[in-house]
Design a protein around this motif. Sequence first.
Motif, short mmCIF file in Angstrom:
data_model
loop_
_atom_site.label_atom_id
_atom_site.label_comp_id
_atom_site.label_asym_id
_atom_site.label_seq_id
_atom_site.Cartn_x
_atom_site.Cartn_y
_atom_site.Cartn_z
N TYR A 118 0.83 -1.21 0.00
CA TYR A 118 0.00 0.00 0.00
C TYR A 118 0.87 1.26 0.00
O TYR A 118 0.55 2.25 -0.66
CB TYR A 118 -0.93 0.00 1.20
CG TYR A 118 -2.02 -1.05 1.12
CD1 TYR A 118 -2.71 -1.27 -0.07
CD2 TYR A 118 -2.38 -1.80 2.23
CE1 TYR A 118 -3.71 -2.22 -0.15
CE2 TYR A 118 -3.38 -2.76 2.16
CZ TYR A 118 -4.04 -2.97 0.96
OH TYR A 118 -5.03 -3.90 0.88
N GLY A 119 1.97 1.21 0.75
CA GLY A 119 2.87 2.36 0.79
C GLY A 119 3.48 2.64 -0.58
O GLY A 119 3.64 3.80 -0.98
N HIS A 120 3.82 1.57 -1.30
CA HIS A 120 4.39 1.75 -2.64
C HIS A 120 3.35 2.32 -3.60
O HIS A 120 3.64 3.24 -4.37
CB HIS A 120 4.91 0.42 -3.18
CG HIS A 120 5.45 0.50 -4.58
ND1 HIS A 120 6.65 1.07 -4.88
CD2 HIS A 120 4.91 0.10 -5.76
CE1 HIS A 120 6.86 1.02 -6.19
NE2 HIS A 120 5.81 0.43 -6.74
N HIS A 121 2.13 1.79 -3.55
CA HIS A 121 1.06 2.32 -4.41
C HIS A 121 0.87 3.82 -4.15
O HIS A 121 0.65 4.60 -5.08
CB HIS A 121 -0.26 1.60 -4.12
CG HIS A 121 -0.31 0.19 -4.62
ND1 HIS A 121 0.14 -0.19 -5.87
CD2 HIS A 121 -0.78 -0.94 -4.05
CE1 HIS A 121 -0.05 -1.49 -6.03
NE2 HIS A 121 -0.61 -1.97 -4.95
N ALA A 122 0.92 4.22 -2.87
CA ALA A 122 0.75 5.64 -2.53
C ALA A 122 1.96 6.46 -2.97
O ALA A 122 1.82 7.58 -3.47
CB ALA A 122 0.54 5.79 -1.02
N SER A 123 3.14 5.89 -2.81
CA SER A 123 4.37 6.61 -3.14
C SER A 123 4.43 7.00 -4.61
O SER A 123 4.84 8.12 -4.95
CB SER A 123 5.59 5.76 -2.77
OG SER A 123 6.79 6.39 -3.15
N VAL A 124 4.01 6.10 -5.50
CA VAL A 124 4.08 6.42 -6.93
C VAL A 124 3.09 7.52 -7.30
O VAL A 124 3.23 8.14 -8.36
CB VAL A 124 3.84 5.17 -7.81
CG1 VAL A 124 4.90 4.12 -7.54
CG2 VAL A 124 2.44 4.59 -7.61
N LEU A 125 2.12 7.78 -6.43
CA LEU A 125 1.18 8.87 -6.64
C LEU A 125 1.61 10.14 -5.91
O LEU A 125 0.86 11.13 -5.87
CB LEU A 125 -0.22 8.46 -6.17
CG LEU A 125 -0.90 7.35 -6.99
CD1 LEU A 125 -2.18 6.89 -6.31
CD2 LEU A 125 -1.20 7.84 -8.41
N GLY A 126 2.80 10.11 -5.33
CA GLY A 126 3.33 11.30 -4.66
C GLY A 126 2.90 11.48 -3.23
O GLY A 126 3.15 12.52 -2.63
N GLU A 127 2.26 10.46 -2.65
CA GLU A 127 1.83 10.54 -1.26
C GLU A 127 2.69 9.63 -0.41
O GLU A 127 2.59 8.40 -0.48
CB GLU A 127 0.35 10.16 -1.13
CG GLU A 127 -0.61 11.16 -1.75
CD GLU A 127 -0.62 12.51 -1.04
OE1 GLU A 127 -0.32 12.55 0.17
OE2 GLU A 127 -0.92 13.52 -1.70
N GLU A 128 3.57 10.21 0.37
CA GLU A 128 4.46 9.45 1.23
C GLU A 128 4.32 9.95 2.67
O GLU A 128 4.12 11.14 2.90
CB GLU A 128 5.91 9.59 0.76
CG GLU A 128 6.12 9.01 -0.63
CD GLU A 128 7.53 9.22 -1.17
OE1 GLU A 128 8.00 8.34 -1.93
OE2 GLU A 128 8.15 10.25 -0.86
N ARG A 129 4.39 9.04 3.61
CA ARG A 129 4.22 9.37 5.01
C ARG A 129 5.44 8.88 5.78
O ARG A 129 5.79 7.69 5.74
CB ARG A 129 2.95 8.71 5.59
CG ARG A 129 1.66 9.10 4.90
CD ARG A 129 1.27 10.53 5.21
NE ARG A 129 -0.02 10.87 4.59
CZ ARG A 129 -0.17 11.35 3.36
NH1 ARG A 129 0.91 11.53 2.60
NH2 ARG A 129 -1.38 11.64 2.90
N ASP A 130 6.07 9.80 6.52
CA ASP A 130 7.22 9.40 7.33
C ASP A 130 6.83 8.34 8.34
O ASP A 130 7.62 7.45 8.65
CB ASP A 130 7.80 10.63 8.04
CG ASP A 130 9.20 10.37 8.54
OD1 ASP A 130 10.08 10.06 7.71
OD2 ASP A 130 9.41 10.44 9.77
N ALA A 131 5.59 8.41 8.82
CA ALA A 131 5.13 7.42 9.79
C ALA A 131 5.09 6.02 9.18
O ALA A 131 5.31 5.02 9.88
CB ALA A 131 3.74 7.80 10.30
N VAL A 132 4.81 5.93 7.89
CA VAL A 132 4.80 4.63 7.22
C VAL A 132 6.22 4.10 7.07
O VAL A 132 6.50 2.94 7.38
CB VAL A 132 4.09 4.73 5.85
CG1 VAL A 132 4.21 3.42 5.08
CG2 VAL A 132 2.62 5.10 6.05
#
Length: 555
Positions: free
Chosen positions: A168-182
Amino acid sequence: MFCYQCEQTQFDNGIAACTGTRGACGKDAPTSDLQDVLIHVCKGIAQYAVKARALGATDIEADRFLLFAVFSTLTNVNFDAAKFVTWIGDAVRIRTKMKIAYEAAARAAGQEPELLAGPATFSPGADQAAILAQAKEAGVKYNVETLGEDAIGLRALLLYAVKGVAAYGHHASVLGEERDAVFAGIERALDKLASNEADLGVLLEEALEIGRVNFAAMEALDKGNTTTFGTPTPTPVRINPIKGKAILVSGHDLKDLLAILKATEGKGINVYTHGEMLPAHGYPNLKAFKHLAGNYGGAWQDQQFEFADFPGPVVLTSNCLIKPQKKYSERLWTLGPVGWPGIKHLDGDDFSPIVEQALQLPGFENDGDDKTILTGFGRDAVLGVADKVIDAVKSGAIKHFFLVGGCDGAKSGRNYFTDFADNAPANTVILTLGCGKYRFNKHDFGTIGGLPRLLDIGQCNDAYSALIIATKLAEAFGCGVNDLPLSLIVSWFEQKAAAILCTLLALGVRHIKLGPSLPAFLTPALVGVLVEKFGISGIGEDAKADIAQCMTRAA
């Protein structure tokens, strides 16, 4: 090999695990062992990253690599042993980089750097054969004699949930949404797994913590999807083909679908979704493409005959891939972390080879009928009519909500979910998500209070949306989520489901029914803990009896 991370786990020689030369998913033993070694070196990266982060030193390359590398080891993602040898080398390089960063940060803080052990110092062999000779040390059952079966089972739950979070983190990352908490949460969990932690209380809390991290990852992905593609709205989706050239897109990655839609615009090629891509049709910025023609086929486990019959290229954007058949292997393309030896893999943003192949292939010769199904009932769509829902509950028109969804699969016992949905009383509403919905989403459930009785919330990651719906309804009724007339009937298959399960448990959701079988890595003692603390249970043999039990508990 020793692998029991998914629901299709075999019983080899009386052991509940795939232990032979090839797993049930089609993964061969060398690839399985290389995946274990990659995870082992990733634990070493995490050991240094946790200590560096505590001193204010982070590294985005390492963060993103962990997402991608861990994601690649999920069930039905990548089967290419050579790729894992390469990625193990990349992991060693990044681990060295993090070691240097940690030691520099420690010295800058006036501290003497600690000498770490375990995965932090593990040295993979120079080639595949040498690495495979070391695989036992990296296996999930390593040191079971000291740690005990129960601790190994909880460690496995934690590891598999981390894999789901990474996806899920990778799917979000490619859309420009990254969370330091993740990033921090994944590193913390892998660091804990790098130790010999065997305390069941500590490990259970770590599993709940990674569930909280997964909630943040799903929130990031939800934001990435809605920011990029718009807010989903209820949409009828054609399920039969249209005459003409065609491309089929399977997996989960909506960004890849958007790129393919742009690459095919104006070229006379219709684009179809498959599997977990069905919810794409609810997003305004995707359905604006008139050549997004419909959904073809059903869940992932039927791909071998569905792909064989499709008269154009087939693109796998993420899990779930199974052994390609000769009839379509030349038309199959993989993207991102997905791979199979000998199958064409496309890197970068140039989709012209796929477009050219689609133009050369025959496409569909005739139109099918225009039958449709509905998707796009995300939280905004459902909460937009919350007043009607609340009034219907208060008047007694709606007696209960069932969330029947999750992963589909080929293993026997999944007809239960069809029976459950079909036998849910007419005064109940069925929420669904994930590819498990293909068991019943073409059935006619009618309406209730002017709303469809079956509401397709979206992909498996849209469990976030379902939780927001439940939370808002509970607030409206002035009660807790567990006090709602709501039951969760969850079908699980792979590690994303493990992450979602940990999220549900972390948020205090009780009385989840899980099936078609309980995970092989949960020992009887661990199942007892989950029953006692969270009221979790396996599905029964009779769906009607389970429906009655759910409604009685709510009453």
